[in-house]
Scaffold this active site. Structure first.
Site, mmCIF file in Angstrom:
data_model
loop_
_atom_site.group_PDB
_atom_site.id
_atom_site.type_symbol
_atom_site.label_atom_id
_atom_site.label_comp_id
_atom_site.label_asym_id
_atom_site.label_seq_id
_atom_site.Cartn_x
_atom_site.Cartn_y
_atom_site.Cartn_z
ATOM 1 N N ILE A 163 2.110 9.203 -3.148
ATOM 2 C CA ILE A 163 2.697 7.992 -2.575
ATOM 3 C C ILE A 163 3.996 8.349 -1.859
ATOM 4 C CG2 ILE A 163 3.538 5.655 -3.090
ATOM 5 C CD1 ILE A 163 2.074 5.988 -5.854
ATOM 6 N N CYS A 164 4.101 7.925 -0.615
ATOM 7 C CA CYS A 164 5.335 8.173 0.129
ATOM 8 C C CYS A 164 6.245 6.956 -0.056
ATOM 9 C CB CYS A 164 5.019 8.395 1.608
ATOM 10 S SG CYS A 164 6.486 8.648 2.615
ATOM 11 N N LEU A 165 7.099 7.041 -1.077
ATOM 12 C CA LEU A 165 8.000 5.924 -1.379
ATOM 13 C C LEU A 165 9.327 6.533 -1.843
ATOM 14 C CD1 LEU A 165 8.348 2.826 -1.839
ATOM 15 C CD2 LEU A 165 7.500 3.170 -4.158
#
Lengths: 161, 270
Positions: free
Chosen positions: A98-100
């Site tokens: 997840i790109c967060l």
């Protein structure tokens, strides 16, 4: 693919254990809406069921998050990934990463599993297209050796999903 | 004369070094001999006494621990190790309240000197354990006394009503009596510690709370750790934050003290 990096497998420190026990107790009394913690006796790895929020692209879909805690949690962020199949989303790779920002550079020890879950759900809910990130194939190929997303040098996409 | 004094100080210091070395190798008798010689040469150095006390502690020779610590405290009333080991020795001979007081003094002086040291954590653990055990003893006694009192009250009430022949109000009053006694026992029943007495990072009851310019309060050792390892910002507001800006939050500390005074179960560390 879902195995965590060796570094996060060290046993939890006393502070981490204490804090996770408190978080788990709080979760049991007051779980975030749309999430279900799958009960195991492993405090260091939580598997959480996520239900897509009604009225969003992911309504009626169910996903699983895997949360692994490092030895020095909460001074270090937990590793949070979707267990594939991961939701189709411009910031979620097909291997579940997840790109967060809050999971990496913008982590703060005042955040909890519960607040992280809410951020992830809000990221899903605000999505207007169901598609993979542009660099999905390249990224996933680079992670084939079981690399943790925490070792990725993330270049965060903008906030408009 | 002056030369004589300084040379015995040098000699004593050397003996202390020897003692430390023996202690590390767990040769306690040799270490005690070395410290004793140092004390003979320079009886006014508190560290020689506390180091020897540490050896006695390892041998479970608590009478000697107590003697050496008292001497060290007499020489330096702020001796953290002196108060700490004195406290442990007093607890050993079941002088609970005096032992707890000594540990509290050790904690105060320890935090003043170095709030983030391992000693402070160790002292806190011992103090919390002693406090929790004290609560266990006292609350068991309290609950036993309450139970006996309740039984007597119930009997008295029944007898009174039997004489006056009013069975209706009897059961009502008995129910009230039950409520009154349940209320009296409430403080000793473990529940959740209120959020405002808990650090947002540890989620645990405060020990040494400090407040940031944002107005938020954190556990001192943990916020210092955060500033060192994660970043120079307030974990909740994300405003810039530096260690020098942290100020003890006396009001919260007093509130925690008052809560623990009433609810000793909150000392449970597990």
């Amino acid at each position: 693919m879902t195995s965590p990096s060796a570094s996060s497998r060290k046993t939890l420190s006393k502070i981490a254990t204490n804090r996770l026990q408190k978080e788990l107790m709080e979760w049991q009394v007051n779980p975030p809406t749309g999430f279900k913690h799958k009960v195991t006796d492993n405090l260091q790895r939580w598997v959480i069921e996520v239900n897509g929020a009604p009225g969003t692209l992911y309504a009626n879909e169910t996903f699983q998050l895997q949360v692994d805690f490092p030895e020095h949690y909460p001074m270090e962020a937990p590793q949070v990934i979707f267990i594939p199949p991961a939701p189709l989303h411009p910031h979620i790779y097909s291997n579940g990463h997840i790109c967060l920002d809050i999971l990496y550079d913008s982590w703060s020890p005042a955040m909890t599993v519960s607040s992280v879950c809410i951020s992830i759900l809000s990221m899903l809910s605000s999505s207007s297209t169901k598609q993979r990130p542009n660099d999905d194939e390249r990224y996933v190929k680079n992670c084939r050796n079981g690399r943790s997303p925490k070792e990725t040098r993330w270049w965060f996409h903008d906030d408009k999903v | 004369m002056a030369k004589g004094v300084s040379s015995s100080a040098v000699q004593a210091e050397q003996l202390k070094q020897d003692g430390n070395l023996y202690f590390k190798k767990n040769r306690l008798a040799a270490a005690i001999d070395a410290y004793t010689e140092a004390i003979t040469l320079c009886p006014n150095v508190p560290v020689y006494w506390t180091n020897r006390a540490l050896c006695h502690r390892k041998r479970n020779d608590w009478t000697r621990v107590e003697e050496d610590c008292l001497k060290a405290i007499q020489l330096d009333h702020k001796s953290v190790k002196g108060h700490y080991m004195l406290g442990l020795a007093l607890l050993q001979r079941e002088e609970y309240s005096e032992g707890i007081k000594a540990l509290e003094r050790a904690l105060d002086h320890g935090r003043g000197a170095n709030p983030n040291s391992y000693m402070v954590e160790e002292i806190w653990q011992e103090l919390a354990r002693a406090k929790y055990q004290e609560w266990e003893r006292d609350s068991t006694k309290r609950s036993w006394e309450l139970q006996k009192l309740q039984e007597s009250c119930e009997i008295a009430l029944r007898e009174k009503h039997l004489e006056e022949n009013e069975t209706d109000s009897t059961s009502e009053q008995l129910a009230h009596l039950k409520l009154v006694f349940a209320k009296a026992a409430e403080a000793d029943i473990p529940k959740e510690v209120p959020d405002y007495l808990c650090c947002k990072i540890t989620l645990d009851i405060f020990r040494d709370p400090v407040i940031t310019p944002s107005g938020l309060t954190y556990e001192r050792a943990v916020i210092l750790d955060h500033l060192e390892k994660v970043g120079k910002f307030d974990p909740i507001t994300r405003e810039a934050l530096f260690p020098s800006q942290l100020i003890p939050n006396m009001a919260i500390k007093e509130a925690v003290g008052a809560f623990l005074e009433k609810h000793g179960w909150a000392y449970n560390m597990d």
